[in-house]
Scaffold this motif. Structure first.
Motif, PDB file in Angstrom:
ATOM      1  N   ALA A   1       0.820  -1.216   0.000  1.00 33.84           N
ATOM      2  CA  ALA A   1       0.000   0.000   0.000  1.00 33.84           C
ATOM      3  C   ALA A   1       0.850   1.261   0.000  1.00 33.84           C
ATOM      4  O   ALA A   1       0.420   2.303  -0.506  1.00 33.84           O
ATOM      5  CB  ALA A   1      -0.934  -0.005   1.207  1.00 33.84           C
ATOM      6  N   THR A   2       2.053   1.173   0.561  1.00 29.99           N
ATOM      7  CA  THR A   2       2.851   2.399   0.662  1.00 29.99           C
ATOM      8  C   THR A   2       3.306   2.891  -0.711  1.00 29.99           C
ATOM      9  O   THR A   2       3.658   4.044  -0.857  1.00 29.99           O
ATOM     10  CB  THR A   2       4.099   2.182   1.540  1.00 29.99           C
ATOM     11  OG1 THR A   2       4.918   1.194   0.925  1.00 29.99           O
ATOM     12  CG2 THR A   2       3.722   1.740   2.923  1.00 29.99           C
TER      13      THR A   2
ATOM     14  N   TYR B   1       5.778   8.399   0.663  1.00 29.87           N
ATOM     15  CA  TYR B   1       6.967   8.607   1.498  1.00 29.87           C
ATOM     16  C   TYR B   1       7.312  10.081   1.567  1.00 29.87           C
ATOM     17  O   TYR B   1       7.667  10.607   2.612  1.00 29.87           O
ATOM     18  CB  TYR B   1       8.136   7.783   0.947  1.00 29.87           C
ATOM     19  CG  TYR B   1       7.978   6.307   1.244  1.00 29.87           C
ATOM     20  CD1 TYR B   1       8.460   5.768   2.421  1.00 29.87           C
ATOM     21  CD2 TYR B   1       7.299   5.470   0.362  1.00 29.87           C
ATOM     22  CE1 TYR B   1       8.292   4.425   2.713  1.00 29.87           C
ATOM     23  CE2 TYR B   1       7.122   4.124   0.647  1.00 29.87           C
ATOM     24  CZ  TYR B   1       7.630   3.609   1.825  1.00 29.87           C
ATOM     25  OH  TYR B   1       7.449   2.291   2.122  1.00 29.87           O
ATOM     26  N   ARG B   2       7.198  10.759   0.399  1.00 30.58           N
ATOM     27  CA  ARG B   2       7.481  12.197   0.393  1.00 30.58           C
ATOM     28  C   ARG B   2       6.524  12.931   1.323  1.00 30.58           C
ATOM     29  O   ARG B   2       6.925  13.768   2.115  1.00 30.58           O
ATOM     30  CB  ARG B   2       7.349  12.738  -1.044  1.00 30.58           C
ATOM     31  CG  ARG B   2       8.681  13.229  -1.607  1.00 30.58           C
ATOM     32  CD  ARG B   2       8.549  13.599  -3.067  1.00 30.58           C
ATOM     33  NE  ARG B   2       8.772  12.441  -3.931  1.00 30.58           N
ATOM     34  CZ  ARG B   2       7.991  12.103  -4.959  1.00 30.58           C
ATOM     35  NH1 ARG B   2       6.928  12.833  -5.264  1.00 30.58           N
ATOM     36  NH2 ARG B   2       8.276  11.066  -5.700  1.00 30.58           N
ATOM     37  N   ARG B   3       5.257  12.555   1.243  1.00 31.87           N
ATOM     38  CA  ARG B   3       4.261  13.257   2.044  1.00 31.87           C
ATOM     39  C   ARG B   3       4.519  13.076   3.547  1.00 31.87           C
ATOM     40  O   ARG B   3       4.474  14.031   4.319  1.00 31.87           O
ATOM     41  CB  ARG B   3       2.861  12.735   1.682  1.00 31.87           C
ATOM     42  CG  ARG B   3       1.808  13.404   2.511  1.00 31.87           C
ATOM     43  CD  ARG B   3       0.400  13.163   2.023  1.00 31.87           C
ATOM     44  NE  ARG B   3      -0.509  13.863   2.920  1.00 31.87           N
ATOM     45  CZ  ARG B   3      -1.795  13.603   3.029  1.00 31.87           C
ATOM     46  NH1 ARG B   3      -2.336  12.679   2.273  1.00 31.87           N
ATOM     47  NH2 ARG B   3      -2.542  14.265   3.882  1.00 31.87           N
TER      48      ARG B   3
ATOM     49  N   PHE C   1       7.047  14.101  10.704  1.00 35.22           N
ATOM     50  CA  PHE C   1       7.546  12.763  11.014  1.00 35.22           C
ATOM     51  C   PHE C   1       8.981  12.788  11.546  1.00 35.22           C
ATOM     52  O   PHE C   1       9.296  12.141  12.542  1.00 35.22           O
ATOM     53  CB  PHE C   1       7.464  11.879   9.769  1.00 35.22           C
ATOM     54  CG  PHE C   1       7.826  10.448  10.028  1.00 35.22           C
ATOM     55  CD1 PHE C   1       6.877   9.551  10.465  1.00 35.22           C
ATOM     56  CD2 PHE C   1       9.125  10.011   9.854  1.00 35.22           C
ATOM     57  CE1 PHE C   1       7.204   8.232  10.719  1.00 35.22           C
ATOM     58  CE2 PHE C   1       9.465   8.691  10.113  1.00 35.22           C
ATOM     59  CZ  PHE C   1       8.504   7.807  10.539  1.00 35.22           C
ATOM     60  N   LEU C   2       9.849  13.543  10.887  1.00 32.28           N
ATOM     61  CA  LEU C   2      11.258  13.513  11.281  1.00 32.28           C
ATOM     62  C   LEU C   2      11.461  14.052  12.690  1.00 32.28           C
ATOM     63  O   LEU C   2      12.328  13.571  13.425  1.00 32.28           O
ATOM     64  CB  LEU C   2      12.110  14.280  10.272  1.00 32.28           C
ATOM     65  CG  LEU C   2      12.247  13.564   8.927  1.00 32.28           C
ATOM     66  CD1 LEU C   2      13.047  14.403   7.952  1.00 32.28           C
ATOM     67  CD2 LEU C   2      12.884  12.191   9.106  1.00 32.28           C
ATOM     68  N   SER C   3      10.663  15.036  13.067  1.00 31.05           N
ATOM     69  CA  SER C   3      10.801  15.551  14.429  1.00 31.05           C
ATOM     70  C   SER C   3      10.343  14.505  15.445  1.00 31.05           C
ATOM     71  O   SER C   3      10.969  14.323  16.491  1.00 31.05           O
ATOM     72  CB  SER C   3      10.031  16.868  14.561  1.00 31.05           C
ATOM     73  OG  SER C   3       9.076  16.800  15.567  1.00 31.05           O
TER      74      SER C   3
ATOM     75  N   ALA D   1       3.554   5.852   7.031  1.00 30.42           N
ATOM     76  CA  ALA D   1       4.086   6.298   8.323  1.00 30.42           C
ATOM     77  C   ALA D   1       4.348   5.097   9.235  1.00 30.42           C
ATOM     78  O   ALA D   1       5.364   5.043   9.931  1.00 30.42           O
ATOM     79  CB  ALA D   1       3.115   7.271   8.984  1.00 30.42           C
ATOM     80  N   VAL D   2       3.427   4.117   9.183  1.00 32.89           N
ATOM     81  CA  VAL D   2       3.623   2.902   9.977  1.00 32.89           C
ATOM     82  C   VAL D   2       4.913   2.207   9.569  1.00 32.89           C
ATOM     83  O   VAL D   2       5.750   1.852  10.406  1.00 32.89           O
ATOM     84  CB  VAL D   2       2.422   1.950   9.813  1.00 32.89           C
ATOM     85  CG1 VAL D   2       2.734   0.580  10.391  1.00 32.89           C
ATOM     86  CG2 VAL D   2       1.178   2.526  10.481  1.00 32.89           C
ATOM     87  N   VAL D   3       5.098   2.032   8.245  1.00 31.63           N
ATOM     88  CA  VAL D   3       6.303   1.350   7.759  1.00 31.63           C
ATOM     89  C   VAL D   3       7.550   2.106   8.197  1.00 31.63           C
ATOM     90  O   VAL D   3       8.509   1.519   8.719  1.00 31.63           O
ATOM     91  CB  VAL D   3       6.264   1.213   6.222  1.00 31.63           C
ATOM     92  CG1 VAL D   3       7.631   0.839   5.684  1.00 31.63           C
ATOM     93  CG2 VAL D   3       5.241   0.165   5.827  1.00 31.63           C
ATOM     94  N   LEU D   4       7.529   3.430   8.013  1.00 37.92           N
ATOM     95  CA  LEU D   4       8.711   4.214   8.370  1.00 37.92           C
ATOM     96  C   LEU D   4       9.024   4.118   9.867  1.00 37.92           C
ATOM     97  O   LEU D   4      10.186   4.154  10.263  1.00 37.92           O
ATOM     98  CB  LEU D   4       8.510   5.682   7.968  1.00 37.92           C
ATOM     99  CG  LEU D   4       8.693   5.963   6.475  1.00 37.92           C
ATOM    100  CD1 LEU D   4       8.283   7.392   6.145  1.00 37.92           C
ATOM    101  CD2 LEU D   4      10.137   5.723   6.054  1.00 37.92           C
TER     102      LEU D   4
END
Lengths: 324, 309
Positions: free
Chosen positions: B67-68, B92-94, B100-102, B280-283
């Protein structure tokens, strides 16, 4: 590591006189005059830290159960009022009932599967090793992440359940919208998440069974099934106890999955005890009452775990491998 | 990935007593027998069962990853099982362009500090329990054994009280302190197990040399418990990384948000954009997956240690 050992050992053998050696071998406690032994002070930072953030709160929750507190001011003493309310509250009765059913069903559902998978994975065949590595994967995700995956799959419009729902008796795919379906979903998703952990525990237990037992059974003509029931299962007795207790305490405290999948609904039909505590404490800000609910959890979970200490000799203070 | 499951769960080098558990060391089962792959007979019902379980475990994981790379419309039209027609990295870009990174950085910080606290405290406690004399050290060990039973869910209200009274509410420290505390019992248990297996003679010879407790700890106990310590590190890190309840109840502002709580918020933020949510889950799992690839022995023996000890 190895040369540290040899470096230290060699001079010792030459230097040490025999009588002293016997004394120190008999009991470490009587050994030399405490040289090089740490005092209890060494454990104090860790012990105090743990007592402050875990043990004291456990006592405190029992005290807070007799107060009225909105989370901002200071708790005020109210005596038994939380408890009499708890006694009469049908939602609490329902929550306790649901938690009990969920715990029992979790055990019934997870234990046989984890046991079979664990014993299977303990075999040293290559295909088993490969598959076990895949079976392990759900353990890596947080319960939030896994619950979100399942929530997507169970979405009545866009999820997998829209396709297979009718086969399960949910024509509109709204599994999470029905009481039984939502409860079943929590049972299944938590099992999906935690069976790998218990599989791993059983795998470790099964590998610890001495090979010679099976060899002897094979000579006597016992087949795979017979060996499983006559050797594997009895030998895994302690492992079963350990796994069961982890499972039971875990099931009593499921929270993340409920919050994400059902939010305790539909209605209050999946509001189990931990979620009820959250709802009263951090949504209604009635933390005194929530503490009373939490106290039930503490008492039940502690009782169950003390049983573990009793049944498996956890506190025996010895390496588990001794005497093997 | 495969060899690890062949390994013995207790792979630490300093366990002399477990000869029976490793078949190729037992005189009754000499090496050649193990080599002959024919020894364990193929078990077809079990094989079938394991394939069914593979489907149950694998299907959601497949949907998660597939799905990602799917567009939102593609996911809605073709369903979750479809392979993406036009694989895209837009999800992934979104996600990476959101906060997310914070969240990731906060989580990494909390995880590292937690692991450091847990290792320091459990090593000193374990060392004392194994080596100190008298009743008190045994009592301390019993406190930790009892502590195994305390579910963090049940005591979260008093923890909330303590944290607000300490004026730590909505700080990363508010999450770190209780999370580390609840990792301690298992860690102490694992380390006591490892440290007990250190040969008594080694301690004695160091005592003969007049070594101080500090020197014994740093030169003997820590080097010989390295496997246990790394297990404790990996376990407490996993615990901190995946923790949800303490962040949910003890932090509030976006600048102190951790990954698990961030994921929970994405449900509202992304709404029907399931592919973005699953991305987001995968990341969030990727860092743990890397740990799994590089430290799987510690992870597996730690998880076995949870129940196996």
């Amino acid at each position: 590591m190895a040369d540290a050992a040899t470096r230290e050992r060699r001079p010792t053998r030459e230097r040490r006189p025999a009588p002293e050696r016997r004394r120190s071998v008999r009991g470490a406690k009587v050994g030399r005059a405490g040289v090089g032994r740490p005092g209890v002070v060494w454990a104090l930072p860790g012990a105090l830290f743990f007592v402050f953030f875990a043990v004291a709160p456990m006592v405190l929750v029992g005290a807070l159960a007799f107060t009225d507190w909105d989370g901002i001011g200071t708790p005020s003493w109210t005596g038994m009022s939380n408890w009499s309310r708890l006694w009469d509250d049908p939602e609490t009765h329902q929550a306790i009932w649901l938690s009990l059913i969920l715990t029992v069903l979790t055990w019934v559902f997870q234990t046989p599967l984890a046991l079979l998978l664990g014993v299977w994975a303990a075999g040293r065949q290559r295909n088993r090793a490969v598959l076990s590595a895949i079976f392990f994967l759900p353990l890596l995700g947080s319960s939030v992440a896994l619950a979100l995956v399942w929530k997507s799959l169970l979405d009545p419009n866009f999820g997998l359940i829209a396709d297979i729902g009718p086969a399960l008796g949910f024509a509109d795919g709204d599994l999470l919208g029905s009481s039984k379906g939502a409860f079943g979903a929590i049972l299944f998703v938590t099992a999906w998440q935690f069976i790998p952990l218990h599989t791993l525990i059983y795998q470790g237990g099964a590998r610890a069974i001495p090979r010679s037992l099976y060899d002897a059974a094979a000579i006597d003509g016992a087949g795979t099934v017979r060996q499983f029931f006559s050797i594997t299962l009895p030998q895994l007795r302690n492992t079963i106890v350990t796994s069961s207790v982890i499972m039971v305490v875990g099931a009593l405290t499921f929270f993340d999955t409920v919050l994400i999948l059902t939010k305790g609904g539909p209605g209050t039909d999946t509001t189990i005890v931990p979620y009820l505590m959250y709802k009263n404490g951090f949504q209604a800000f009635d933390l005194g009452y929530a503490s009373a609910v939490a106290t039930i959890l503490v008492v039940v979970a502690t009782t169950v775990s003390l049983l573990l200490v009793r049944l498996t000799g956890f506190a025996a203070m010895r390496s588990t491998r001794e005497g093997m | 990935m495969t060899d690890v499951l062949h390994d013995h769960p207790d792979h630490s080098p300093n366990r002399p007593l477990n000869g029976v558990r490793t078949p190729n060391k037992t005189p009754a089962a000499p090496r050649p027998r193990l080599r002959r792959r024919g020894l364990p007979r193929a078990n077809y019902p079990a094989g079938l069962g394991s394939l069914i379980w593979l489907g149950i475990v694998g299907l959601p994981l497949y949907v998660l990853v597939a799905a990602t790379f799917q567009t939102r419309d593609g996911y809605i039209d073709d369903g979750p099982l479809a392979l993406p027609d036009h694989p895209t990295l837009a999800n992934y870009r979104r996600v990476l362009r959101s906060d997310f990174l914070s969240y990731l950085l906060n989580t990494a910080l909390v995880t590292a500090v937690c692991a450091a606290i847990v290792i320091t405290l459990s090593v000193t406690v374990g060392y004392t329990v194994v080596r100190a004399r008298g009743r008190t050290s045994r009592r301390i060990f019993q406190i930790f054994l009892l502590g195994l039973a305390i579910p963090s869910q049940a005591v979260v209200i008093p923890v909330y009280l303590v944290i607000t009274k300490l004026h730590l509410y909505d700080t990363l420290l508010a999450v770190i302190l209780p999370t580390a505390a609840f990792s301690l019992p298992v860690s102490v248990l694992i380390l006591v197990g490892t440290m007990r297996d250190i040969d008594e003679e080694l301690y004695e010879s160091m005592a003969l040399d007049g070594a101080s407790p500090t020197r014994v700890l740093l030169q003997l106990v820590v080097p010989l418990s390295r496997s246990g310590i790394s297990t404790v590190g990996v376990m407490s890190a996993l615990h901190a990384w995946n923790g949800f309840l303490f962040p949910l109840l003890l932090t509030q502002s976006k600048s102190n948000r951790l990954l698990t709580l961030g994921l929970y918020d994405y449900v509202g933020e992304f709404r029907v954009d399931t592919p973005a949510l699953l991305t987001a889950v995968v990341l969030s799992i990727v860092p743990i997956f890397l740990v799994y690839l590089f430290a799987r022995r510690q992870l597996i023996s730690g998880l076995m240690g949870v129940g196996g000890k």
